[in-house]
Design a protein around this motif. Sequence first.
Motif, PDB file in Angstrom:
ATOM      1  N   VAL A 337       0.878  -1.172   0.000  1.00 22.00           N
ATOM      2  CA  VAL A 337       0.000   0.000   0.000  1.00 22.00           C
ATOM      3  C   VAL A 337       0.911   1.217   0.000  1.00 22.00           C
ATOM      4  CG1 VAL A 337      -1.802   1.262   1.237  1.00 22.00           C
ATOM      5  CG2 VAL A 337      -1.789  -1.246   1.267  1.00 22.00           C
ATOM      6  N   PRO A 338       1.063   1.909  -1.139  1.00 25.39           N
ATOM      7  CA  PRO A 338       2.051   2.992  -1.233  1.00 25.39           C
ATOM      8  C   PRO A 338       1.598   4.254  -0.524  1.00 25.39           C
ATOM      9  CG  PRO A 338       0.860   2.812  -3.289  1.00 25.39           C
ATOM     10  CD  PRO A 338       0.381   1.680  -2.428  1.00 25.39           C
ATOM     11  N   GLU A 339       2.575   5.076  -0.127  1.00 26.62           N
ATOM     12  CA  GLU A 339       2.239   6.301   0.606  1.00 26.62           C
ATOM     13  C   GLU A 339       1.540   7.326  -0.276  1.00 26.62           C
ATOM     14  OE1 GLU A 339       6.009   9.176   0.727  1.00 26.62           O
ATOM     15  OE2 GLU A 339       6.400   7.292   1.742  1.00 26.62           O
ATOM     16  N   GLY A 345      -0.315   4.200  -6.555  1.00 30.43           N
ATOM     17  CA  GLY A 345      -1.315   3.215  -6.155  1.00 30.43           C
ATOM     18  C   GLY A 345      -2.359   2.902  -7.195  1.00 30.43           C
ATOM     19  N   VAL A 346      -2.724   3.904  -7.997  1.00 33.75           N
ATOM     20  CA  VAL A 346      -3.784   3.692  -8.979  1.00 33.75           C
ATOM     21  C   VAL A 346      -3.448   4.425 -10.275  1.00 33.75           C
ATOM     22  CG1 VAL A 346      -5.620   3.429  -7.251  1.00 33.75           C
ATOM     23  CG2 VAL A 346      -5.102   5.692  -8.172  1.00 33.75           C
ATOM     24  N   ALA A 347      -4.113   3.984 -11.346  1.00 34.69           N
ATOM     25  CA  ALA A 347      -4.124   4.737 -12.605  1.00 34.69           C
ATOM     26  C   ALA A 347      -5.471   5.436 -12.656  1.00 34.69           C
ATOM     27  CB  ALA A 347      -3.944   3.794 -13.794  1.00 34.69           C
ATOM     28  N   GLN A 348      -5.479   6.743 -12.464  1.00 38.65           N
ATOM     29  CA  GLN A 348      -6.735   7.466 -12.267  1.00 38.65           C
ATOM     30  C   GLN A 348      -7.650   7.417 -13.491  1.00 38.65           C
ATOM     31  OE1 GLN A 348      -6.612  11.190  -9.847  1.00 38.65           O
ATOM     32  NE2 GLN A 348      -4.413  11.046 -10.180  1.00 38.65           N
ATOM     33  N   ASP A 349      -7.057   7.394 -14.676  1.00 36.46           N
ATOM     34  CA  ASP A 349      -7.879   7.401 -15.883  1.00 36.46           C
ATOM     35  C   ASP A 349      -8.423   6.010 -16.230  1.00 36.46           C
ATOM     36  OD1 ASP A 349      -7.462  10.117 -16.193  1.00 36.46           O
ATOM     37  OD2 ASP A 349      -5.690   9.842 -17.459  1.00 36.46           O
ATOM     38  N   ALA A 350      -7.832   4.981 -15.655  1.00 40.62           N
ATOM     39  CA  ALA A 350      -8.309   3.621 -15.901  1.00 40.62           C
ATOM     40  C   ALA A 350      -9.532   3.330 -15.042  1.00 40.62           C
ATOM     41  CB  ALA A 350      -7.205   2.609 -15.613  1.00 40.62           C
ATOM     42  N   ALA A 353     -12.319  -1.327 -12.166  1.00 38.93           N
ATOM     43  CA  ALA A 353     -12.120  -2.760 -12.408  1.00 38.93           C
ATOM     44  C   ALA A 353     -10.697  -3.052 -12.861  1.00 38.93           C
ATOM     45  CB  ALA A 353     -13.116  -3.253 -13.460  1.00 38.93           C
ATOM     46  N   ASP A 354     -10.188  -2.251 -13.794  1.00 42.25           N
ATOM     47  CA  ASP A 354      -8.817  -2.470 -14.272  1.00 42.25           C
ATOM     48  C   ASP A 354      -7.807  -2.264 -13.158  1.00 42.25           C
ATOM     49  OD1 ASP A 354      -9.687  -3.106 -16.783  1.00 42.25           O
ATOM     50  OD2 ASP A 354      -9.284  -1.128 -17.656  1.00 42.25           O
ATOM     51  N   ASN A 355      -8.039  -1.281 -12.300  1.00 43.46           N
ATOM     52  CA  ASN A 355      -7.127  -1.052 -11.182  1.00 43.46           C
ATOM     53  C   ASN A 355      -7.125  -2.213 -10.203  1.00 43.46           C
ATOM     54  OD1 ASN A 355      -5.703   1.764 -10.838  1.00 43.46           O
ATOM     55  ND2 ASN A 355      -7.634   2.203 -11.879  1.00 43.46           N
ATOM     56  N   LEU A 356      -8.248  -2.881 -10.078  1.00 39.57           N
ATOM     57  CA  LEU A 356      -8.349  -3.985  -9.121  1.00 39.57           C
ATOM     58  C   LEU A 356      -7.636  -5.252  -9.589  1.00 39.57           C
ATOM     59  CD1 LEU A 356     -12.043  -3.485  -7.984  1.00 39.57           C
ATOM     60  CD2 LEU A 356     -10.023  -3.279  -6.527  1.00 39.57           C
ATOM     61  N   ILE A 357      -7.416  -5.389 -10.895  1.00 35.51           N
ATOM     62  CA  ILE A 357      -6.769  -6.610 -11.399  1.00 35.51           C
ATOM     63  C   ILE A 357      -5.457  -6.312 -12.129  1.00 35.51           C
ATOM     64  CG2 ILE A 357      -8.905  -7.931 -11.524  1.00 35.51           C
ATOM     65  CD1 ILE A 357      -7.427  -6.688 -14.764  1.00 35.51           C
ATOM     66  N   LYS A 409      -9.512   2.424  -0.571  1.00 33.43           N
ATOM     67  CA  LYS A 409     -10.134   1.104  -0.464  1.00 33.43           C
ATOM     68  C   LYS A 409      -9.874   0.266  -1.718  1.00 33.43           C
ATOM     69  CE  LYS A 409     -13.909   2.379   2.684  1.00 33.43           C
ATOM     70  NZ  LYS A 409     -15.386   2.502   2.816  1.00 33.43           N
ATOM     71  N   VAL A 410      -9.805   0.908  -2.881  1.00 34.41           N
ATOM     72  CA  VAL A 410      -9.469   0.186  -4.109  1.00 34.41           C
ATOM     73  C   VAL A 410      -8.071  -0.408  -3.992  1.00 34.41           C
ATOM     74  CG1 VAL A 410      -8.945   0.457  -6.570  1.00 34.41           C
ATOM     75  CG2 VAL A 410     -10.999   1.502  -5.612  1.00 34.41           C
ATOM     76  N   VAL A 411      -7.120   0.401  -3.502  1.00 35.32           N
ATOM     77  CA  VAL A 411      -5.750  -0.085  -3.318  1.00 35.32           C
ATOM     78  C   VAL A 411      -5.736  -1.246  -2.332  1.00 35.32           C
ATOM     79  CG1 VAL A 411      -3.425   0.518  -2.554  1.00 35.32           C
ATOM     80  CG2 VAL A 411      -4.770   2.167  -3.870  1.00 35.32           C
ATOM     81  N   LEU A 412      -6.428  -1.088  -1.214  1.00 36.94           N
ATOM     82  CA  LEU A 412      -6.450  -2.141  -0.198  1.00 36.94           C
ATOM     83  C   LEU A 412      -7.129  -3.405  -0.715  1.00 36.94           C
ATOM     84  CD1 LEU A 412      -7.288   0.167   2.793  1.00 36.94           C
ATOM     85  CD2 LEU A 412      -5.328  -1.370   2.737  1.00 36.94           C
ATOM     86  N   ALA A 413      -8.207  -3.237  -1.471  1.00 33.14           N
ATOM     87  CA  ALA A 413      -8.904  -4.406  -2.020  1.00 33.14           C
ATOM     88  C   ALA A 413      -7.978  -5.201  -2.930  1.00 33.14           C
ATOM     89  CB  ALA A 413     -10.146  -3.956  -2.775  1.00 33.14           C
ATOM     90  N   ARG A 414      -7.246  -4.512  -3.783  1.00 32.39           N
ATOM     91  CA  ARG A 414      -6.316  -5.200  -4.689  1.00 32.39           C
ATOM     92  C   ARG A 414      -5.209  -5.895  -3.909  1.00 32.39           C
ATOM     93  NH1 ARG A 414      -4.215  -0.951  -7.673  1.00 32.39           N
ATOM     94  NH2 ARG A 414      -2.515  -0.780  -6.172  1.00 32.39           N
TER      95      ARG A 414
END
Length: 520
Positions: A337-339, A345-350, A353-357, A409-414
Amino acid sequence: MSLVEMRQITKVYPNGVVANDRVTLEVQAGEVHGLVGENGAGKTTLMKVLYGLEQPTAGNIHLRGKPVVIRSPHVAIRLGIGMVHQNFMLVPEFTVAENIVLGYEPSRRGWVNRARAVEIARELSQEYGLAVDPLAPVDAVPVGMRQRVEILKTLYRGADILILDEPTAVLTPQEATDLFRAVRALVDRGKTVIFITHKLREILAVADRVTVMRDGRVMGSLPVSEATEEALAQMMVGRKVVLAVERGPARPGRPVLQVRDLTCITDTGHQVLRRVSFEVRAGEIFGIAGVEGNGQTELVEILTGLRPAAAGQVLLDGAPVHNRTPRAIRQLGVSHVPEDRLRNGVAQDASIADNLIVDRYFQPPYTRRMLLDPVAVRRTADELLGAFDIRAPDALAPAGALSGGNLQKVVLARELSRRPRLLVAAQPTRGIDVGATEFVHRLLVQQRDAGTAVLLVSADLTEVMALSDRLAVMHNGEIVAVFDDLRRLTEEEVGLYMLGLRRAPAPQPEGTSPARERQR
């Protein structure tokens, strides 16, 4: 008559986001007025309107009973309003005195009078009890002194109303206590302070009155003498919040992560880690506390494959993993889980669902015969949205449309759905609200209880002490103490190690364990 009256302030951005919705705020002369709310509640935007950094869409401001239009910070300064931002606005190469007078320099025969600047800094420092070294370069002084420099800057410009935005975010407990003392001293000298924070204990410690915001609106204003942490939290979130971290005793097992004499040298030749050693065991939360900038970021980057180590070892279940790629380390059971979730942590434009996998798209069931299976992706995304209470209109919506708490939560879920052996959580609650923080804390404890080794790195000392089973303190790139028993440990004591005023060196058994300080 109130000193400051902000009446029916509305701020709507071009993208349609309503940051302030008919907000009315009254601040009395000679008080510390606390302004609290979740991140995104609109409190900083409201203060930017008062300081002239933002223009309201509707509403008006009265100062000392008269209507005013504050079109810029220059106008605000002329009206006696100063603002100390969360991110300091200092020139690192300049001295303390030069930063204080910057833009309003005393001159002599057309030249900057540096001697007079030093005198001004000393006079202000003595008058307001804000100790600084006028001749020291700003990049060489502690964070607490930098903040005092920012406050002295506003006082030098004639501020009678000081806005402090999250002023304790990077301070040790000792520095925060010094700041509270300084704030009360300013009020005693006739100043008025608006204190923005999300830390409820601080408001109860320093403020006279408190206003609570939620979703761009004022939920209420009351004297601090009538407030409690629980009541303020409920006003902020709209429901009852469990502020205390609920967890039973840890049942630690084998060492999962072993760090031995880890050294890191930057591209510029600066040594940011100095022979760092510690271990994290299965079924425990091992916390690392410290003022930001003391090597924590570089340590996490090495552990997760984002930065090479100059020397030393990182062992995962006894096997070396240092200087391997991030994918290789993740394949071995390490989650991160990055600071900075927006950057790493995420690709905002994606899509959500794509961020989760994104870390498993190349594996079955998501990829079949070299083709991505959208049905499998959507199925997993919907399951994780429900399991982690991610409030989103649809799994195919862009991740950047989510609030900070839901994005985390998306980061944590992944990361947690991978069932990791080791979880490296860096600043896991930064920039999220009280309710989301409660949720994150519960997840971290659940991971520990499920047998995961959890490394928690946090600049929030209250958080890291409440969650950790064992605690290390970093200062200047070194582990200066490790506490195996936190039951009688105080934040003030840990703060002394964070400031480098104490250290607890000890022999390293078999070259694998760090210096330790065991509580008496």
